[in-house]
Design an enzyme around this catalytic site. Structure first.
Site, PDB file in Angstrom:
ATOM      1  N   ASP A 183     -11.935  16.151   9.654  1.00 32.16           N
ATOM      2  CA  ASP A 183     -12.358  15.051   8.789  1.00 32.16           C
ATOM      3  C   ASP A 183     -13.436  14.203   9.456  1.00 32.16           C
ATOM      4  OD1 ASP A 183     -10.757  15.623   6.706  1.00 32.16           O
ATOM      5  OD2 ASP A 183      -9.151  14.247   7.258  1.00 32.16           O
TER       6      ASP A 183
ATOM      7  N   LYS B  99     -16.065  13.485   4.108  1.00 32.91           N
ATOM      8  CA  LYS B  99     -17.098  12.921   3.235  1.00 32.91           C
ATOM      9  C   LYS B  99     -18.476  13.130   3.833  1.00 32.91           C
ATOM     10  CE  LYS B  99     -15.036   9.118   0.762  1.00 32.91           C
ATOM     11  NZ  LYS B  99     -14.610   7.753   0.900  1.00 32.91           N
TER      12      LYS B  99
ATOM     13  N   MET C  13      -7.959   0.209   3.991  1.00 34.28           N
ATOM     14  CA  MET C  13      -8.968   0.271   2.918  1.00 34.28           C
ATOM     15  C   MET C  13     -10.242  -0.424   3.371  1.00 34.28           C
ATOM     16  SD  MET C  13      -7.709  -3.036   1.049  1.00 34.28           S
ATOM     17  CE  MET C  13      -7.583  -4.369   2.224  1.00 34.28           C
TER      18      MET C  13
HETATM   19  N1  SAH Z   1      -4.401   8.830   8.636  1.00 33.83           N
HETATM   20  C1  SAH Z   1      -5.182   7.672   8.992  1.00 33.83           C
HETATM   21  C2  SAH Z   1      -5.538   6.822   7.784  1.00 33.83           C
HETATM   22  C3  SAH Z   1      -6.382   7.529   6.773  1.00 33.83           C
HETATM   23  S1  SAH Z   1      -6.829   6.514   5.414  1.00 33.83           S
HETATM   24  C4  SAH Z   1      -4.408   6.840  10.029  1.00 33.83           C
HETATM   25  O1  SAH Z   1      -3.247   7.113  10.281  1.00 33.83           O
HETATM   26  O2  SAH Z   1      -5.011   5.944  10.612  1.00 33.83           O
HETATM   27  C5  SAH Z   1      -8.400   5.926   5.941  1.00 33.83           C
HETATM   28  C6  SAH Z   1      -8.345   4.445   6.189  1.00 33.83           C
HETATM   29  O3  SAH Z   1      -7.763   4.206   7.462  1.00 33.83           O
HETATM   30  C7  SAH Z   1      -9.707   3.796   6.261  1.00 33.83           C
HETATM   31  O4  SAH Z   1     -10.184   3.473   4.985  1.00 33.83           O
HETATM   32  C8  SAH Z   1      -9.399   2.560   7.070  1.00 33.83           C
HETATM   33  O5  SAH Z   1      -8.817   1.558   6.295  1.00 33.83           O
HETATM   34  C9  SAH Z   1      -8.349   3.059   8.019  1.00 33.83           C
HETATM   35  N2  SAH Z   1      -8.925   3.415   9.325  1.00 33.83           N
HETATM   36  C10 SAH Z   1      -9.053   4.636   9.860  1.00 33.83           C
HETATM   37  N3  SAH Z   1      -9.608   4.569  11.081  1.00 33.83           N
HETATM   38  C11 SAH Z   1      -9.834   3.271  11.328  1.00 33.83           C
HETATM   39  C12 SAH Z   1     -10.374   2.539  12.424  1.00 33.83           C
HETATM   40  N4  SAH Z   1     -10.809   3.156  13.531  1.00 33.83           N
HETATM   41  N5  SAH Z   1     -10.444   1.188  12.321  1.00 33.83           N
HETATM   42  C13 SAH Z   1     -10.018   0.553  11.225  1.00 33.83           C
HETATM   43  N6  SAH Z   1      -9.490   1.189  10.163  1.00 33.83           N
HETATM   44  C14 SAH Z   1      -9.397   2.523  10.208  1.00 33.83           C
END
Ligand code: SAH
Length: 491
Positions: free
Chosen positions: A35, A57, A172
């Site tokens: 991803d 994406k 989000m």
């Molecule tokens: N599986 C992932 C989440 C996927 S959904 C997890 O466990 O972290 C994707 C969302 O995760 C993004 O829209 C954002 O809100 C959050 N996210 C992922 N990486 C991030 C980061 N490094 N800092 C802040 N938010 C993050």
């Protein structure tokens, strides 16, 4: 053929937060479906013949539909081998890992799940916000802000969420933030409760803003917060005032371009990252060993080594001839600086002599009282001739052995542009200067970038190109260079 799929979490972005299990599976995978939000270096350890398939994406384009990803995984698994499905954060926290696992189970394909640090815990921790705390929050809820568009109006029970007795963490972008804050306040969550948005959590350029639930959306827009970001709502946010730690690192928020050869850059890059800097690896040179036989070192009473590269090339030649450290048993061994001495000690040789200043002139000074009849200087092709000249003037018989040469490493425009936009650009030898400027062409260096030189020889080369370094190391090695940047950034 037997197939196995691993649904693997890659953590929130800092490569140091990849688990040992994730790294092991990545290194053995036949195919990796990955991803967008995985750490940039996560695939570095993949096999060179592994299939790497991006399913995230693309800018301006939608991501591959989930059904297509599921179908691709199942189809690939039927061909056999170890397949890694690599996701940002944890695979089962808003990662649609559950859906992929169900598809695999339905197709009768074996799988395992490798959990990881999820963004809601990692970004908050790096922001100095504990998601639970004895006196402030005994529960934490992870909430998705992107709902499945096919769901009816809202699947979130705002009244229940507003009444939730603990910390709320929203995954989000900031787009929905205003609407969420409104709903929560409308359902009874105090408008003055502290809230924070953490952008690019655990990356070196992580940013955190704090406000109240009523004002957080406005504050996020004003700060220009971009994805990925998470929002935290709860009394624990107040602890950040005392617990923020990332921002205290001396190079936090600074970007530093490293121009040295890829093979040598990792030590410097690692130290800079530990100090909080964003490192832009811009390898402008590559070192290639020159072919040749092992020298007869027993015929010299002095052997000088002028770089760690020289040491490794010399030992390659010795080893190829069936020789080892004993070849240096009879000579006085001089190293130009501590890095070269360390490289020697890795081969079992303790340097007899390291000058006080790590340049040829320093070595000449250090050798003042050492009688020299026959000397060998093991060095780079086209190295400066200060040292051999000085020894010859003292009546010594001097051989200069060129063990390696420095050649240009091609740089793409994107890397070059990133280096030109950096706060600092480091030059660790004259050849990094010459080759970087040749690659940069007319564009040269940006006036806003502070040029850092490792010492007087590199500075002289910069000056030949009419560049005055803003920072010069006082001790002419990597540690000295880093100390000089820290002094400049914090002074
Ligand atoms: N599986 C992932 C989440 C996927 S959904 C997890 O466990 O972290 C994707 C969302 O995760 C993004 O829209 C954002 O809100 C959050 N996210 C992922 N990486 C991030 C980061 N490094 N800092 C802040 N938010 C993050």
């Amino acid at each position: 053929m037997n197939a196995r799929v691993a649904l693997v979490g890659a953590g929130p972005g800092d490569p140091g937060l990849l688990t040992a299990r994730a790294l092991d599976l990545i290194s053995r995978a036949d195919a990796i479906y990955y991803d967008r939000l995985i750490p940039s270096s996560a695939l570095d350890g993949a096999r060179s013949d592994a299939e790497l398939i991006y399913v995230g994406k693309r800018p301006g384009a939608p991501s591959m539909p989930q059904e297509e990803i599921n179908a691709a995984l199942v189809a690939r698994a039927k061909r056999g081998g170890l397949i890694v499905r690599l996701k940002g954060g944890d695979p089962f926290v808003f990662g649609r890992g559950g859906e992929e696992a169900l598809e695999l189970r339905a197709a009768g394909i074996d799988f395992e799940v490798v959990p990881a640090v999820t963004a809601g815990i990692a970004a908050t921790a790096y922001a100095g916000i504990p998601v639970t705390h004895r006196d402030r929050a005994s529960a934490v809820a992870f909430v998705t802000g992107h709902e499945d568009p096919s769901k009816p109006e809202s699947a979130i029970d705002w009244t229940a969420l507003a009444a939730f007795p603990g910390t709320l963490v929203f995954y989000m972008g900031v787009k929905q933030l205003g609407r969420i804050a409104e709903q929560l306040i409308g359902a009874g969550r105090p408008a003055d409760q502290p809230a924070a948005v953490v952008e690019r959590g655990t990356h070196p350029d992580q940013r955190t803003i704090t406000a109240t639930l009523a004002t957080i959306a406005e504050a996020a827009i004003a700060a220009g917060i971009k994805p990925p970001s998470i929002t935290v709502v709860g009394e624990v946010v107040g602890l950040r005032d005392d617990l923020a730690w990332l921002e205290k690192r001396p190079l936090h928020g600074r970007s530093v371009a490293v121009t040295r050869a890829r093979a040598q850059a990792s030590g410097l890059a690692h130290k800079l990252r530990e100090l909080g800097a964003t490192v832009i690896e811009t390898p402008t040179i590559r070192v290639t060993a020159l072919p040749g036989d092992a020298p007869d070192l027993t015929s010299y009473d002095l052997v000088c080594l002028t770089s760690p590269n020289g040491v490794s090339c010399l030992f390659e030649r010795l080893n190829a001839a069936g020789l080892d450290a004993r070849a240096l048993a009879t000579a006085t061994v001089a190293a130009i600086g501590p890095g070269t001495a360390r490289a020697l000690s890795e081969h079992g040789i303790t340097a007899d002599l390291i000058p006080a200043t790590f340049v040829a002139e320093g070595l000449i000074e250090a050798l003042r009282d050492t009688p020299v009849k026959r000397a060998l200087i093991a060095t780079a092709l086209d190295a400066r001739d200060v040292l051999p000249e000085a020894l010859r003037q003292r009546g010594a018989d001097v051989d200069v052995l060129a063990l390696y040469e420095t050649v240009a490493e091609p740089l793409d425009d994107q890397t070059l542009a990133a280096a030109r936009a950096a706060d600092y650009i480091t030059f660790t030898s004259s050849s990094t200067v010459t080759f970087f400027l040749a690659a940069a062409g007319e564009a040269g260096l940006s006036h806003d970038t502070r040029v850092v030189s490792i010492g007087p020889v590199t500075t002289a080369t910069l000056r030949e190109h009419s560049i005055a370094p803003a920072v010069e190391a006082q001790q002419y090695d990597i540690d000295g260079l880093i100390a000089a940047i820290v002094a400049d950034a914090t002074g």
